[in-house]
Design a protein around this motif. Sequence first.
Motif, short mmCIF file in Angstrom:
data_model
loop_
_atom_site.label_atom_id
_atom_site.label_comp_id
_atom_site.label_asym_id
_atom_site.label_seq_id
_atom_site.Cartn_x
_atom_site.Cartn_y
_atom_site.Cartn_z
N VAL A 9 0.87 -1.17 0.00
CA VAL A 9 0.00 0.00 0.00
C VAL A 9 0.91 1.22 0.00
O VAL A 9 1.80 1.33 0.83
N ALA A 27 -3.07 3.68 -2.32
CA ALA A 27 -3.29 2.83 -3.49
C ALA A 27 -2.60 1.49 -3.25
O ALA A 27 -1.62 1.40 -2.51
N LEU A 28 -3.13 0.45 -3.86
CA LEU A 28 -2.60 -0.90 -3.74
C LEU A 28 -1.82 -1.25 -5.00
O LEU A 28 -2.32 -1.07 -6.11
N ILE A 47 -7.45 3.22 -3.39
CA ILE A 47 -8.18 2.72 -2.23
C ILE A 47 -9.04 3.84 -1.69
O ILE A 47 -8.58 4.97 -1.56
N SER A 48 -10.30 3.55 -1.38
CA SER A 48 -11.21 4.57 -0.86
C SER A 48 -12.08 3.97 0.23
O SER A 48 -12.43 2.79 0.19
N SER A 49 -12.44 4.79 1.19
CA SER A 49 -13.39 4.36 2.22
C SER A 49 -14.80 4.82 1.87
O SER A 49 -15.75 4.52 2.58
N ARG A 59 -15.60 -1.37 -9.33
CA ARG A 59 -15.17 -1.32 -7.93
C ARG A 59 -15.04 -2.72 -7.35
O ARG A 59 -15.80 -3.62 -7.71
N ALA A 69 -8.34 -8.86 2.96
CA ALA A 69 -7.76 -7.66 3.58
C ALA A 69 -6.55 -8.05 4.43
O ALA A 69 -5.51 -7.39 4.38
N VAL A 74 -3.54 -4.97 5.08
CA VAL A 74 -4.34 -3.77 5.29
C VAL A 74 -4.41 -3.51 6.78
O VAL A 74 -4.71 -4.39 7.57
#
Length: 76
Positions: A9, A27-28, A47-49, A59, A69, A74
Amino acid sequence: MMKTEHGDVVLVLFPNSDLRTAKRRPALVIQRNNLNSGLAQKIIAMISSNLARQAHPSRVFVPINSAEANSRRVET
């Protein structure tokens, strides 16, 4: 250039929708480690929440407590 591997990440400067401003976002790294394309670039995924468009076909939703994860390091 920073040494990165598949599954890392990283923080990347992503442009906002106005294309005039930008913000650092996670970002991954999804590119294989041994791609050997000869190009100094990496394939990454933002990456977004924000779950507003979670069902969109482009997505991928990864629940924070899932095996996926945890396998990608993560952190919460």
